[in-house]
Design a protein around this motif. Structure first.
Motif, PDB file in Angstrom:
ATOM      1  N   GLY A   1       4.085   9.598  -2.487  1.00  0.00           N
ATOM      2  CA  GLY A   1       2.673   9.407  -2.860  1.00  0.00           C
ATOM      3  C   GLY A   1       2.236   7.960  -2.709  1.00  0.00           C
ATOM      4  N   ARG A   2       1.028   7.663  -3.220  1.00  0.00           N
ATOM      5  CA  ARG A   2       0.432   6.335  -3.091  1.00  0.00           C
ATOM      6  C   ARG A   2       0.586   5.567  -4.407  1.00  0.00           C
ATOM      7  N   ILE A   3       0.658   4.227  -4.315  1.00  0.00           N
ATOM      8  CA  ILE A   3       0.893   3.407  -5.504  1.00  0.00           C
ATOM      9  C   ILE A   3      -0.299   3.479  -6.477  1.00  0.00           C
TER      10      ILE A   3
ATOM     11  N   LEU B   1      16.650   0.101  11.761  1.00  0.00           N
ATOM     12  CA  LEU B   1      15.700   0.830  12.597  1.00  0.00           C
ATOM     13  C   LEU B   1      14.408   0.949  11.808  1.00  0.00           C
ATOM     14  N   ARG B   2      13.284   0.657  12.444  1.00  0.00           N
ATOM     15  CA  ARG B   2      11.978   0.742  11.769  1.00  0.00           C
ATOM     16  C   ARG B   2      11.133   1.819  12.430  1.00  0.00           C
ATOM     17  N   PHE B   3      10.608   2.743  11.617  1.00  0.00           N
ATOM     18  CA  PHE B   3       9.657   3.740  12.135  1.00  0.00           C
ATOM     19  C   PHE B   3       8.290   3.416  11.545  1.00  0.00           C
TER      20      PHE B   3
ATOM     21  N   ASP C   1       1.112  -1.067  -1.865  1.00  0.00           N
ATOM     22  CA  ASP C   1       1.440  -0.419  -0.595  1.00  0.00           C
ATOM     23  C   ASP C   1       0.299  -0.725   0.354  1.00  0.00           C
ATOM     24  N   SER C   2       0.266  -0.047   1.494  1.00  0.00           N
ATOM     25  CA  SER C   2      -0.739  -0.448   2.470  1.00  0.00           C
ATOM     26  C   SER C   2      -2.166  -0.114   2.025  1.00  0.00           C
ATOM     27  N   SER C   3      -2.339   0.578   0.880  1.00  0.00           N
ATOM     28  CA  SER C   3      -3.705   0.850   0.399  1.00  0.00           C
ATOM     29  C   SER C   3      -4.202  -0.158  -0.636  1.00  0.00           C
TER      30      SER C   3
ATOM     31  N   GLY D   1      18.793   1.241   8.063  1.00  0.00           N
ATOM     32  CA  GLY D   1      17.385   1.557   7.827  1.00  0.00           C
ATOM     33  C   GLY D   1      16.505   0.316   7.802  1.00  0.00           C
ATOM     34  N   ASP D   2      15.216   0.540   7.743  1.00  0.00           N
ATOM     35  CA  ASP D   2      14.200  -0.514   7.570  1.00  0.00           C
ATOM     36  C   ASP D   2      12.932   0.244   7.166  1.00  0.00           C
ATOM     37  N   ILE D   3      11.768  -0.333   7.405  1.00  0.00           N
ATOM     38  CA  ILE D   3      10.522   0.345   7.015  1.00  0.00           C
ATOM     39  C   ILE D   3      10.497   1.755   7.626  1.00  0.00           C
TER      40      ILE D   3
ATOM     41  N   ALA E   1      20.861  -3.123  -2.493  1.00  0.00           N
ATOM     42  CA  ALA E   1      21.358  -4.450  -2.107  1.00  0.00           C
ATOM     43  C   ALA E   1      20.297  -5.469  -1.701  1.00  0.00           C
ATOM     44  N   THR E   2      19.316  -5.068  -0.910  1.00  0.00           N
ATOM     45  CA  THR E   2      18.349  -6.071  -0.433  1.00  0.00           C
ATOM     46  C   THR E   2      17.541  -6.603  -1.616  1.00  0.00           C
ATOM     47  N   GLY E   3      17.046  -5.685  -2.443  1.00  0.00           N
ATOM     48  CA  GLY E   3      16.235  -6.090  -3.595  1.00  0.00           C
ATOM     49  C   GLY E   3      17.042  -6.869  -4.624  1.00  0.00           C
TER      50      GLY E   3
ATOM     51  N   PRO F   1       5.951   8.180  10.195  1.00  0.00           N
ATOM     52  CA  PRO F   1       6.480   9.265   9.346  1.00  0.00           C
ATOM     53  C   PRO F   1       5.475   9.778   8.318  1.00  0.00           C
ATOM     54  N   LYS F   2       4.395   9.008   8.072  1.00  0.00           N
ATOM     55  CA  LYS F   2       3.440   9.430   7.025  1.00  0.00           C
ATOM     56  C   LYS F   2       2.789  10.757   7.389  1.00  0.00           C
ATOM     57  N   GLY F   3       2.789  11.675   6.419  1.00  0.00           N
ATOM     58  CA  GLY F   3       2.125  12.954   6.614  1.00  0.00           C
ATOM     59  C   GLY F   3       2.942  13.955   7.420  1.00  0.00           C
TER      60      GLY F   3
ATOM     61  N   GLY G   1       8.385   0.027  -1.658  1.00  0.00           N
ATOM     62  CA  GLY G   1       9.453   0.767  -0.977  1.00  0.00           C
ATOM     63  C   GLY G   1      10.810   0.340  -1.497  1.00  0.00           C
ATOM     64  N   ASN G   2      11.819   0.563  -0.680  1.00  0.00           N
ATOM     65  CA  ASN G   2      13.205   0.312  -1.098  1.00  0.00           C
ATOM     66  C   ASN G   2      13.413  -1.104  -1.640  1.00  0.00           C
ATOM     67  N   VAL G   3      12.973  -2.099  -0.897  1.00  0.00           N
ATOM     68  CA  VAL G   3      13.266  -3.486  -1.295  1.00  0.00           C
ATOM     69  C   VAL G   3      12.516  -3.835  -2.581  1.00  0.00           C
ATOM     70  N   ALA G   4      11.234  -3.490  -2.634  1.00  0.00           N
ATOM     71  CA  ALA G   4      10.418  -3.810  -3.811  1.00  0.00           C
ATOM     72  C   ALA G   4      10.978  -3.124  -5.069  1.00  0.00           C
TER      73      ALA G   4
ATOM     74  N   ALA H   1      10.910  -9.181   2.168  1.00  0.00           N
ATOM     75  CA  ALA H   1      10.540  -8.679   3.493  1.00  0.00           C
ATOM     76  C   ALA H   1      10.969  -9.683   4.556  1.00  0.00           C
ATOM     77  N   ASN H   2      10.844  -9.284   5.819  1.00  0.00           N
ATOM     78  CA  ASN H   2      11.118 -10.189   6.935  1.00  0.00           C
ATOM     79  C   ASN H   2       9.833 -10.860   7.378  1.00  0.00           C
ATOM     80  N   MET H   3       9.831 -12.184   7.396  1.00  0.00           N
ATOM     81  CA  MET H   3       8.709 -13.017   7.834  1.00  0.00           C
ATOM     82  C   MET H   3       7.373 -12.638   7.173  1.00  0.00           C
TER      83      MET H   3
HETATM   84  P1  NDP Z   1       9.989   0.885   2.949  1.00  0.00           P
HETATM   85  O1  NDP Z   1       9.512   1.715   4.086  1.00  0.00           O
HETATM   86  O2  NDP Z   1      10.900   1.476   1.948  1.00  0.00           O
HETATM   87  O3  NDP Z   1       8.756   0.251   2.177  1.00  0.00           O
HETATM   88  C1  NDP Z   1       7.810  -0.541   2.840  1.00  0.00           C
HETATM   89  C2  NDP Z   1       6.733  -0.934   1.840  1.00  0.00           C
HETATM   90  O4  NDP Z   1       5.877  -1.895   2.449  1.00  0.00           O
HETATM   91  C3  NDP Z   1       5.839   0.233   1.449  1.00  0.00           C
HETATM   92  O5  NDP Z   1       5.356   0.001   0.154  1.00  0.00           O
HETATM   93  C4  NDP Z   1       4.715   0.140   2.483  1.00  0.00           C
HETATM   94  O6  NDP Z   1       3.501   0.750   2.083  1.00  0.00           O
HETATM   95  C5  NDP Z   1       4.555  -1.357   2.574  1.00  0.00           C
HETATM   96  N1  NDP Z   1       4.001  -1.705   3.898  1.00  0.00           N
HETATM   97  C6  NDP Z   1       4.539  -1.417   5.099  1.00  0.00           C
HETATM   98  N2  NDP Z   1       3.735  -1.866   6.093  1.00  0.00           N
HETATM   99  C7  NDP Z   1       2.685  -2.443   5.466  1.00  0.00           C
HETATM  100  C8  NDP Z   1       1.530  -3.091   5.930  1.00  0.00           C
HETATM  101  N3  NDP Z   1       1.299  -3.260   7.259  1.00  0.00           N
HETATM  102  N4  NDP Z   1       0.657  -3.577   4.995  1.00  0.00           N
HETATM  103  C9  NDP Z   1       0.902  -3.429   3.668  1.00  0.00           C
HETATM  104  N5  NDP Z   1       1.983  -2.814   3.174  1.00  0.00           N
HETATM  105  C10 NDP Z   1       2.859  -2.339   4.052  1.00  0.00           C
HETATM  106  O7  NDP Z   1      10.662  -0.420   3.642  1.00  0.00           O
HETATM  107  P2  NDP Z   1      11.675  -1.454   3.024  1.00  0.00           P
HETATM  108  O8  NDP Z   1      11.390  -1.653   1.583  1.00  0.00           O
HETATM  109  O9  NDP Z   1      13.028  -1.086   3.474  1.00  0.00           O
HETATM  110  O10 NDP Z   1      11.281  -2.779   3.837  1.00  0.00           O
HETATM  111  C11 NDP Z   1      10.320  -3.713   3.354  1.00  0.00           C
HETATM  112  C12 NDP Z   1      10.528  -5.047   4.052  1.00  0.00           C
HETATM  113  O11 NDP Z   1      11.859  -5.525   3.776  1.00  0.00           O
HETATM  114  C13 NDP Z   1      10.414  -5.044   5.574  1.00  0.00           C
HETATM  115  O12 NDP Z   1       9.887  -6.278   6.019  1.00  0.00           O
HETATM  116  C14 NDP Z   1      11.861  -4.929   6.021  1.00  0.00           C
HETATM  117  O13 NDP Z   1      12.058  -5.434   7.341  1.00  0.00           O
HETATM  118  C15 NDP Z   1      12.533  -5.821   4.994  1.00  0.00           C
HETATM  119  N6  NDP Z   1      13.972  -5.619   4.826  1.00  0.00           N
HETATM  120  C16 NDP Z   1      14.477  -4.402   4.472  1.00  0.00           C
HETATM  121  C17 NDP Z   1      15.826  -4.230   4.300  1.00  0.00           C
HETATM  122  C18 NDP Z   1      16.407  -2.964   3.786  1.00  0.00           C
HETATM  123  O14 NDP Z   1      17.610  -2.969   3.473  1.00  0.00           O
HETATM  124  N7  NDP Z   1      15.664  -1.886   3.672  1.00  0.00           N
HETATM  125  C19 NDP Z   1      16.774  -5.341   4.557  1.00  0.00           C
HETATM  126  C20 NDP Z   1      16.136  -6.617   4.807  1.00  0.00           C
HETATM  127  C21 NDP Z   1      14.781  -6.714   4.965  1.00  0.00           C
HETATM  128  P3  NDP Z   1       3.067   2.158   2.734  1.00  0.00           P
HETATM  129  O15 NDP Z   1       3.974   3.162   2.124  1.00  0.00           O
HETATM  130  O16 NDP Z   1       1.642   2.302   2.375  1.00  0.00           O
HETATM  131  O17 NDP Z   1       3.274   2.011   4.240  1.00  0.00           O
END
Ligand code: NDP
Length: 447
Positions: free
Chosen positions: A291-293, A95-97, A263-265, A167-169, A210-212, A135-137, A241-244, A347-349
């Protein structure tokens, strides 16, 4: 079945049936380019219209989510669950929020999930869902109220043998807990209907890593296949985030040097490399303090590049772990001219089609997310098994199983994607993923 099946005629039909869904078109085109030539030489799939069926979700559920914020304002969001394909198991996917969530994004993710889940070797169908909720803020209470409202509707459509979200983003263990708690309350039962749960109530060890971890293992396999390893390599990781986070942890353990996170900044550049202690700071910053990176750059006195992506820096390996379409053709050219050896997507795609084509033309090893990030859903599958058996495997057992699964996915890619000494991982993953699901669909007859 088709008068003249070609990628272009297929795509024209798909675009007509799904207007404006650009991400979905992109994900299907990437698969169509490998799968349609294969179908043309295997007429049983062509006659049964299997690929056309596989590109239409079983169903897409869209619903209203109404919740109250801390100032007592009534807020309304859209909720979604796309149940894409259950030919080989219950629907399974995160699920992605995120404010960018729409039907196109969830259909691309659900479609990709079909192939990814097939590659894991586990009995998992494919789905994806989420909301345009940001979810931010938001306060913890607001997140809780939103999650409960979201699950109140979603609960009608999921179950341990039907559809098992994760979970997802924007959805980590805090959100999973709020949603699972609400599901349990509404259904009057305790079942393994969600994965990514905390350990106290049915979660699996290694799920959050696991993903990372799986992505780093996959990279190690790709390099091993050409007589190399992650040891000593300079690595660019995007996202924080989680994967990174856990991709970085495993790269460090494998002897690589991670010099960026984002991150997105923007992104931070730490040429000395991120070590375990610095990574612990990032995990606390992102998971607890939210917080922010850029705060990493202040704390460890390194560069922060606002609004930029890290792909123009010199490196050996890249791990895009943030979001879709974060590497375009220009980025790919920069990576190749800086001597990159391999890319594994967390990430996906995250890579555009033009950039993928450029990597393939340049013979850079490139692993699509459906192969290299499948470790997350694989351990979710293992969480489902443990829940059904009412037991828990140890960390070592689970990490070993994860490693075996990633090695197996790698072998499937090599079997189906080998081309004169170069492995085309896109073709390998698409064909291996396709064949299993397609055969199951054929066996069911015309449904
Ligand atoms: P998180 O929410 O934990 O982290 C997402 C990270 O990506 C944050 O650093 C976020 O920055 C950044 N991000 C999100 N949107 C953008 C954007 N538009 N531009 C730049 N940076 C962005 O998510 P996950 O780590 O779980 O997921 C990351 C990717 O991995 C996604 O593509 C997800 O589909 C994929 N994935 C995740 C899995 C999992 O088990 N969690 C499994 C397989 C794939 P900010 O905080 O600023 O938004």
């Amino acid at each position: 079945m088709y008068a003249d099946l070609s990628v272009e005629t297929f795509m024209n039909g798909l675009i007509k049936r799904n207007p404006g869904e650009l991400e979905f078109h992109q994900a299907v085109r990437e698969v169509a380019e490998s799968v349609i030539p294969y179908i043309l030489s295997h007429s049983k799939y062509e006659h049964a219209g299997i690929f056309q069926r596989m590109t239409e979700p079983d169903r897409s559920i869209i619903f209203r989510v109404v919740w109250e914020d801390d100032k007592k304002n009534i807020r309304i969001n859209k909720g979604y669950r796309v149940q894409f394909n259950n030919a080989i198991g219950p629907y399974k996917g995160g699920l992605r929020f995120h404010p960018s969530v729409n039907l196109s994004i969830l259909k691309f993710l659900g479609f990709e999930q079909t192939f990814k889940n097939s590659l894991t070797t586990l009995p998992l169908g494919a789905g994806k869902g989420g909301s345009d909720f940001n979810p931010k803020g938001k306060s913890e209470r607001e997140i809780m109220r939103f999650c409960q409202a979201f699950m109140t509707e979603l609960s009608h459509h999921i179950g341990p043998h039907l559809d098992v979200p994760a979970g997802d983003i924007g959805v980590g263990s805090r959100e999973i807990s709020f949603m699972f708690g609400q599901y349990k309350r509404l259904k009057h039962e305790f079942s393994g209907t969600m994965t990514g749960k905390p350990l106290e109530f049915g979660g699996s060890l290694i799920r959050k890593e696991a993903t990372g971890y799986g992505c780093a293992f996959f990279m190690e396999e790709m390099l091993k296949n050409v007589g190399d390893s992650v040891q000593g390599k300079t690595c660019l990781v995007s996202g924080s985030g989680n994967v990174a986070q856990y991709c970085t942890e495993k790269i460090i353990q494998l002897g690589g040097k991670v010099v960026t996170l984002s991150d997105s900044s923007g992104f931070i550049y730490d040429p000395e490399g991120i070590n375990e202690e610095k990574l612990a700071f990032v995990i606390d910053l992102k998971v607890i303090k939210r917080g922010r990176i850029s705060e990493y750059a202040k704390k460890f006195n390194c560069e922060f590049h606002e609004g930029k992506k890290p792909w123009h820096l010199p490196c050996d390996l890249a791990f895009p772990c943030a979001t879709q379409n974060e590497i375009d053709e220009k980025d790919a050219i920069a990576l190749a001219s800086n001597g990159i050896k391999a890319i594994a997507e967390g990430a996906n795609m995250p890579t555009t089609i033009d950039a993928i084509k450029f990597f393939e033309k340049s013979k850079v090893l490139y692993a699509p997310g459906k192969a290299s990030n499948a470790g997350g859903v694989a351990v979710s599958g293992l969480e489902m098994t443990q829940n059904s058996m009412r037991m828990a495997w140890t960390e070592v057992e689970l990490e070993d199983r994860l490693k075996v699964i990633m090695t197996n996915i790698h072998s499937q890619c090599v079997t189906h994607g080998g081309e004169n000494g170069y492995t085309n991982y896109v073709k390998g993953a698409n064909l291996a993923g396709f064949i299993k699901v397609a055969n199951a669909m054929l066996a069911y007859g015309v449904v």
